[in-house]
Design a protein around this motif. Sequence first.
Motif, mmCIF file in Angstrom:
data_model
loop_
_atom_site.group_PDB
_atom_site.id
_atom_site.type_symbol
_atom_site.label_atom_id
_atom_site.label_comp_id
_atom_site.label_asym_id
_atom_site.label_seq_id
_atom_site.Cartn_x
_atom_site.Cartn_y
_atom_site.Cartn_z
ATOM 1 N N PHE A 63 43.979 40.948 40.136
ATOM 2 C CA PHE A 63 43.608 40.306 41.393
ATOM 3 C C PHE A 63 44.787 39.523 41.966
ATOM 4 C CE2 PHE A 63 38.832 39.989 40.118
ATOM 5 C CZ PHE A 63 38.706 41.349 40.332
ATOM 6 N N SER A 64 45.316 39.987 43.079
ATOM 7 C CA SER A 64 46.472 39.313 43.685
ATOM 8 C C SER A 64 46.094 37.964 44.287
ATOM 9 C CB SER A 64 47.089 40.202 44.776
ATOM 10 O OG SER A 64 46.173 40.399 45.844
ATOM 11 N N PHE A 65 44.798 37.765 44.582
ATOM 12 C CA PHE A 65 44.366 36.517 45.224
ATOM 13 C C PHE A 65 44.190 35.375 44.220
ATOM 14 C CE2 PHE A 65 40.630 39.111 44.374
ATOM 15 C CZ PHE A 65 39.780 38.243 43.716
ATOM 16 N N LEU A 66 44.330 35.654 42.937
ATOM 17 C CA LEU A 66 44.223 34.599 41.926
ATOM 18 C C LEU A 66 45.615 34.130 41.511
ATOM 19 C CD1 LEU A 66 41.392 35.846 39.509
ATOM 20 C CD2 LEU A 66 41.255 34.085 41.277
ATOM 21 N N GLU A 67 45.825 32.830 41.548
ATOM 22 C CA GLU A 67 47.096 32.274 41.101
ATOM 23 C C GLU A 67 47.148 32.281 39.565
ATOM 24 O OE1 GLU A 67 49.470 31.522 43.101
ATOM 25 O OE2 GLU A 67 48.338 31.748 44.978
ATOM 26 N N GLN A 68 48.341 32.092 39.034
ATOM 27 C CA GLN A 68 48.522 32.153 37.585
ATOM 28 C C GLN A 68 47.675 31.125 36.832
ATOM 29 O OE1 GLN A 68 50.110 34.615 35.969
ATOM 30 N NE2 GLN A 68 49.229 33.676 34.143
ATOM 31 N N ILE A 128 43.672 48.280 43.978
ATOM 32 C CA ILE A 128 43.509 47.648 45.292
ATOM 33 C C ILE A 128 42.033 47.600 45.695
ATOM 34 C CG2 ILE A 128 43.749 49.766 46.666
ATOM 35 C CD1 ILE A 128 45.113 46.274 47.561
ATOM 36 N N VAL A 129 41.213 48.520 45.167
ATOM 37 C CA VAL A 129 39.800 48.573 45.550
ATOM 38 C C VAL A 129 39.093 47.273 45.168
ATOM 39 C CG1 VAL A 129 37.602 49.769 45.233
ATOM 40 C CG2 VAL A 129 39.730 51.083 45.390
ATOM 41 N N MET A 130 39.214 46.870 43.897
ATOM 42 C CA MET A 130 38.558 45.632 43.488
ATOM 43 C C MET A 130 39.292 44.401 43.996
ATOM 44 S SD MET A 130 35.672 45.856 42.201
ATOM 45 C CE MET A 130 35.551 44.184 41.594
ATOM 46 N N ASP A 131 40.568 44.518 44.273
ATOM 47 C CA ASP A 131 41.308 43.398 44.860
ATOM 48 C C ASP A 131 40.721 43.040 46.222
ATOM 49 O OD1 ASP A 131 43.508 41.623 44.325
ATOM 50 O OD2 ASP A 131 44.551 42.546 46.013
ATOM 51 N N ILE A 132 40.120 44.027 46.872
ATOM 52 C CA ILE A 132 39.468 43.802 48.169
ATOM 53 C C ILE A 132 37.992 43.445 47.983
ATOM 54 C CG2 ILE A 132 38.716 44.933 50.309
ATOM 55 C CD1 ILE A 132 41.279 46.609 50.177
ATOM 56 N N LEU A 133 37.278 44.250 47.203
ATOM 57 C CA LEU A 133 35.820 44.078 47.111
ATOM 58 C C LEU A 133 35.402 42.826 46.358
ATOM 59 C CD1 LEU A 133 34.639 47.759 46.440
ATOM 60 C CD2 LEU A 133 34.993 46.569 48.618
ATOM 61 N N ALA A 134 36.303 42.247 45.549
ATOM 62 C CA ALA A 134 35.964 41.014 44.830
ATOM 63 C C ALA A 134 36.442 39.773 45.571
ATOM 64 C CB ALA A 134 36.579 41.048 43.433
ATOM 65 N N ASN A 135 37.016 39.962 46.750
ATOM 66 C CA ASN A 135 37.597 38.826 47.482
ATOM 67 C C ASN A 135 37.116 38.819 48.935
ATOM 68 O OD1 ASN A 135 39.175 36.756 48.473
ATOM 69 N ND2 ASN A 135 41.051 38.001 48.596
ATOM 70 N N PRO A 136 36.047 38.078 49.254
ATOM 71 C CA PRO A 136 35.524 38.029 50.625
ATOM 72 C C PRO A 136 36.537 37.522 51.653
ATOM 73 C CG PRO A 136 33.933 37.123 49.071
ATOM 74 C CD PRO A 136 35.209 37.317 48.310
ATOM 75 N N LYS A 137 37.592 36.841 51.205
ATOM 76 C CA LYS A 137 38.595 36.329 52.145
ATOM 77 C C LYS A 137 39.653 37.373 52.506
ATOM 78 C CE LYS A 137 38.109 31.537 50.592
ATOM 79 N NZ LYS A 137 38.795 30.344 49.999
ATOM 80 N N HIS A 138 39.632 38.530 51.824
ATOM 81 C CA HIS A 138 40.597 39.581 52.122
ATOM 82 C C HIS A 138 40.351 40.122 53.531
ATOM 83 C CE1 HIS A 138 42.938 43.284 51.801
ATOM 84 N NE2 HIS A 138 43.457 42.815 50.675
ATOM 85 N N PRO A 139 41.406 40.349 54.318
ATOM 86 C CA PRO A 139 41.204 40.834 55.695
ATOM 87 C C PRO A 139 40.489 42.178 55.774
ATOM 88 C CG PRO A 139 43.540 40.904 55.057
ATOM 89 C CD PRO A 139 42.824 40.112 54.024
#
Length: 711
Positions: free
Chosen positions: A222-227, A80-91
């Motif tokens: 990364f959950s913010f990346l689609e397949q 979850i750490v990089m899922d946030i830090l690599a995604n500026p659109k994350h809340p």
Amino acid sequence: MKQGNIKVALVGNPNAGKSTLFNALTGLRQKTGNFPGVTVSKKSGTFRIPATDGLADKNVVLVDLPGLYSIYPKSKDEAIVMDILANPKHPDFPDVVIVVIDASNLQRNLLLFTEIRDLGIPSVVALNMLDVAESMSLTVNAVQLAMQLQVPVVNINARTGKGVDKLKEAVHQVYQKEEQPVLANFYEPKESEVSLIGEVREIYQLDNDYVALQYVCQHDNFSFLEQPARTRLDKLIEKYGFDENNFLATETIARYEKIKPIVSKAVKSQGQTEQPYWTRKLDSFLLHPFWGYVCFLIVLVIVFQAIFAWATYPSDMLDAGIAQVIEWTKAALPEGVLNDLITDGILAGIAGIIVFIPPIAILFALVSLLEESGYMARVMVIMDKLMRPFGLNGRSVVPLISGAACAVPAIMTTRSITSRYERLLTILVTPLMSCSARLPIYTILIALVIPSTTVFGFLNLQGLVLLGLYALGLIGALFSAWLLSLFIPRKETSYFMLEMPSYKLPRWGHVAYTMYDSVKSFVVEAGKVIMAISIVLWVLASYGPGDRMEVAEQQTIAKMQNAPQEQIDAAVSSARLEHSYAGHFGRFIEPAIRPLGYDWKIGIALLASFAAREVFVGTMATIYSISGDSEDVPTVKERLMQEKNAETGQPMFTPAVCFSLLMFYVFAMMCMSTIAVVQRETHGWKWPLIQLAYLMVLAYGSAFVVYQLMS
């Protein structure tokens, strides 16, 4: 000047003092929940930075990210750490990152910092545990370190709160900079990686080389990346022949090559850099292959004696208090459905919640004391090799042993297990440990069939049987874990990485907050489910089809006109229960439980004991029309001994039936509080239902075998 709240992320290695600093910064202004889109627990809080040096005061939202040694995750919590830090659109994407660093182990901690800084996010270093470094004859120069890292470095003591105000100021100043300085990366991409990075940056519109590399290495997390985006990255990896394993090894070596000279300049050693004298002296005893286990056994005896001794009185007081509230409410409100719902449904459900507060608070306080002192880490080390063959690890021992007091707080302590796989296994088998709620059942059933005699001149036979039941629960838990490990796929490699902290005095404020947070979590989260189930059980026991309950009540009163009023009331309660929906369910399941030696009356007690195991004795007392206190064991024992089997005319509670019931309650998942807390800890109903199913099958099968062999 920038407007709005400052969003700050708190990161650091495990045992670096991150959680302690979080508590020091936010106090009680905290809340727990889940990160958006995932079922990973999130702790967040707020604090205020007062106006200084021309800067306006600011509110700060602080998010405590999972502890990790590197941004490359080994579990879903770490991912979850990089899922946030690599995604500026994350809340939760931060404006500033506070990196907590253990000054006594600077080189290892700086690895994580250099990775965070290369991501291009403004950072502040909180240099913690300087007192531990000093005890190891180490002096860390924060000014020298700040010059080399090119970020603010603040000396703090998270345990005492020293330096926290300066840390707030540093965060404020970094945030208010209109343009962040462009810093040289600690890792410079190789020539073969430059073209790949350039193409990834162009496709995904990234402005940072190292973030682009993380897209390449971690896109599956990364959950913010689609397949389609992940597939495209896979093709780019294939196109450029990128070897992830080779890259990770090369990067780590390159970082440490740059970190070593920084540490050598900032840290001065005045002697041997080893653990303090008393830490080494205690470890020679507490980690001993024999005496370490003896010491742990003594600690366990003390802990559980304390829980049983200390929790009894406040639990009884709370129980008595809510009973008085129920009695007063019943008398104050007009008779009717609303009165019954409030008193027998809602308030009774509240009673089932608050009675767990004392053992939860005491257990978590004691566990927190052991963790704060540094001893819990030693327990996990010595127990790890014993737990491994069963699919568990050293961290599983605390929940399993805690389950002997109560499964609810025990399951909550599994949060310390970093591996989601091993944490799940521990949660699934912890209810097999015989908790204190089983004691009323064990006591009365053992008293029915086991004589109170001594063996070897000093051992009580009934006590030995009771000890055997507890041992059976432990054996069942270990072998169930082994069996479940064969069916539950392990999606991650299990590592038991644990830093051995030095021994230190507990921080009492932190212990108190741990108690408060644990109790609040149980009451607010698990309490909702407990309350719902309590109301459902009340409805099932209070209502029946048609007017059968009323007719049964009138017939009972007519038969017992000359009996004392207490006996009439008890008989009426029994008759109404028999003709309620719960009673009909008891009749309905009777064919299924008949092979175990049970009749429909025991079936009702089994159903009722889903509320809590200890309800079994009280329910049996009500069904068999016993007046007086349902916890008066001799009265209950006498009545059960007199009960006859309707088909054979022989005593109902034979040794075969009693031992069948004992086996059933050793293994059965008969506690809605436990089901509720498992649902909360696993973030869904899948695993609680699987757990309920396998434990019921185990309980039924064991009870069936015992009854058939003994009858």
